[in-house]
Design a protein around this motif. Structure first.
Motif, PDB file in Angstrom:
ATOM      1  N   GLU A  19      38.730  -0.379 -39.936  1.00 18.74           N
ATOM      2  CA  GLU A  19      38.696  -1.145 -38.695  1.00 18.74           C
ATOM      3  C   GLU A  19      40.096  -1.701 -38.441  1.00 18.74           C
ATOM      4  O   GLU A  19      40.756  -2.153 -39.364  1.00 18.74           O
ATOM      5  CB  GLU A  19      37.706  -2.311 -38.808  1.00 18.74           C
ATOM      6  N   LEU A  20      40.534  -1.676 -37.177  1.00 21.76           N
ATOM      7  CA  LEU A  20      41.840  -2.208 -36.806  1.00 21.76           C
ATOM      8  C   LEU A  20      41.665  -3.477 -35.983  1.00 21.76           C
ATOM      9  O   LEU A  20      40.851  -3.524 -35.074  1.00 21.76           O
ATOM     10  CB  LEU A  20      42.632  -1.181 -35.998  1.00 21.76           C
ATOM     11  N   TYR A  21      42.463  -4.496 -36.320  1.00 20.17           N
ATOM     12  CA  TYR A  21      42.423  -5.782 -35.641  1.00 20.17           C
ATOM     13  C   TYR A  21      43.835  -6.202 -35.245  1.00 20.17           C
ATOM     14  O   TYR A  21      44.813  -5.602 -35.677  1.00 20.17           O
ATOM     15  CB  TYR A  21      41.843  -6.871 -36.567  1.00 20.17           C
ATOM     16  N   ARG A  22      43.920  -7.262 -34.464  1.00 21.78           N
ATOM     17  CA  ARG A  22      45.198  -7.853 -34.073  1.00 21.78           C
ATOM     18  C   ARG A  22      45.249  -9.295 -34.551  1.00 21.78           C
ATOM     19  O   ARG A  22      44.247  -9.991 -34.515  1.00 21.78           O
ATOM     20  CB  ARG A  22      45.346  -7.848 -32.552  1.00 21.78           C
ATOM     21  N   ALA A  40      46.332  -5.574 -38.116  1.00 25.35           N
ATOM     22  CA  ALA A  40      45.600  -5.796 -39.361  1.00 25.35           C
ATOM     23  C   ALA A  40      44.639  -4.626 -39.564  1.00 25.35           C
ATOM     24  O   ALA A  40      43.975  -4.205 -38.626  1.00 25.35           O
ATOM     25  CB  ALA A  40      44.831  -7.110 -39.302  1.00 25.35           C
ATOM     26  N   VAL A  41      44.585  -4.107 -40.778  1.00 25.14           N
ATOM     27  CA  VAL A  41      43.711  -2.979 -41.099  1.00 25.14           C
ATOM     28  C   VAL A  41      42.729  -3.433 -42.173  1.00 25.14           C
ATOM     29  O   VAL A  41      43.130  -3.991 -43.194  1.00 25.14           O
ATOM     30  CB  VAL A  41      44.523  -1.775 -41.612  1.00 25.14           C
ATOM     31  N   PHE A  42      41.448  -3.185 -41.930  1.00 25.47           N
ATOM     32  CA  PHE A  42      40.401  -3.604 -42.859  1.00 25.47           C
ATOM     33  C   PHE A  42      39.709  -2.378 -43.450  1.00 25.47           C
ATOM     34  O   PHE A  42      39.305  -1.474 -42.713  1.00 25.47           O
ATOM     35  CB  PHE A  42      39.374  -4.473 -42.129  1.00 25.47           C
ATOM     36  N   TRP A  43      39.592  -2.371 -44.787  1.00 24.82           N
ATOM     37  CA  TRP A  43      38.882  -1.306 -45.484  1.00 24.82           C
ATOM     38  C   TRP A  43      37.744  -1.912 -46.294  1.00 24.82           C
ATOM     39  O   TRP A  43      37.919  -2.934 -46.964  1.00 24.82           O
ATOM     40  CB  TRP A  43      39.808  -0.536 -46.426  1.00 24.82           C
ATOM     41  N   LEU A  92      47.709  -6.991 -43.512  1.00 27.24           N
ATOM     42  CA  LEU A  92      48.286  -7.652 -42.348  1.00 27.24           C
ATOM     43  C   LEU A  92      49.755  -7.266 -42.250  1.00 27.24           C
ATOM     44  O   LEU A  92      50.561  -7.681 -43.092  1.00 27.24           O
ATOM     45  CB  LEU A  92      48.161  -9.172 -42.488  1.00 27.24           C
ATOM     46  N   ILE A  93      50.131  -6.478 -41.242  1.00 28.04           N
ATOM     47  CA  ILE A  93      51.511  -6.028 -41.098  1.00 28.04           C
ATOM     48  C   ILE A  93      52.336  -7.189 -40.538  1.00 28.04           C
ATOM     49  O   ILE A  93      52.086  -7.658 -39.428  1.00 28.04           O
ATOM     50  CB  ILE A  93      51.621  -4.801 -40.173  1.00 28.04           C
ATOM     51  N   MET A 153      39.141 -12.273 -35.701  1.00 28.52           N
ATOM     52  CA  MET A 153      40.177 -11.493 -35.053  1.00 28.52           C
ATOM     53  C   MET A 153      39.632 -10.567 -33.979  1.00 28.52           C
ATOM     54  O   MET A 153      38.481 -10.169 -34.003  1.00 28.52           O
ATOM     55  CB  MET A 153      40.952 -10.670 -36.095  1.00 28.52           C
ATOM     56  N   THR A 154      40.531 -10.210 -33.063  1.00 29.77           N
ATOM     57  CA  THR A 154      40.230  -9.286 -31.984  1.00 29.77           C
ATOM     58  C   THR A 154      40.451  -7.852 -32.462  1.00 29.77           C
ATOM     59  O   THR A 154      41.453  -7.569 -33.116  1.00 29.77           O
ATOM     60  CB  THR A 154      41.181  -9.557 -30.789  1.00 29.77           C
ATOM     61  N   THR A 155      39.541  -6.945 -32.123  1.00 29.20           N
ATOM     62  CA  THR A 155      39.735  -5.548 -32.509  1.00 29.20           C
ATOM     63  C   THR A 155      40.824  -4.915 -31.671  1.00 29.20           C
ATOM     64  O   THR A 155      41.103  -5.332 -30.551  1.00 29.20           O
ATOM     65  CB  THR A 155      38.441  -4.728 -32.369  1.00 29.20           C
TER      66      THR A 155
END
Length: 117
Positions: A2-5, A81-84, A58-59, A114-116
């Protein structure tokens, strides 16, 4: 995957205690967590492996690419932000370098804050 901001545009202005800043909420934990900072130089790689526990990347600076189990690389940059999930195969690569915080915990639920992307 999942990708977030978590960039400034996703944050909320904080003025309590005479403060003047933007806070982007990321996560709230009650249990054990491991938090680290990763520094990938040019052509750096976090090799393809299974997540031992749910984790979020979190980049902070730079850019790179991430992939999950579908083998499709997705560009990420500062503010992403990338969630695994636990057990999910993943990899992070960069041509120019990046710095990222990583949070690992059984209690991660980034969608609460967070927002996707």
């Amino acid at each position: 995957m999942e990708l977030y901001r978590f960039d400034q545009a996703c944050g909320k202005k904080i003025s309590q205690f005479n403060s003047d800043f933007i806070m982007s909420r990321i996560i709230q934990l009650n249990g054990t967590a491991h938090i680290g900072c990763m520094y990938l130089e040019a052509d750096g790689v976090v090799g393809y492996h299974q997540a031992v526990t749910p984790q979020i990347l979190l980049i902070i600076t730079g850019e790179g690419k991430v992939r999950g189990e579908n083998n499709e690389y997705i560009k990420v940059q500062a503010g992403d932000a990338v969630f695994w999930q636990k057990g999910e195969w993943h990899e992070t690569i960069t041509s120019h370098g990046l710095t990222a915080m990583v949070i690992e915990s059984e209690e991660l639920s980034p969608s609460l804050f967070m927002t996707t992307k």
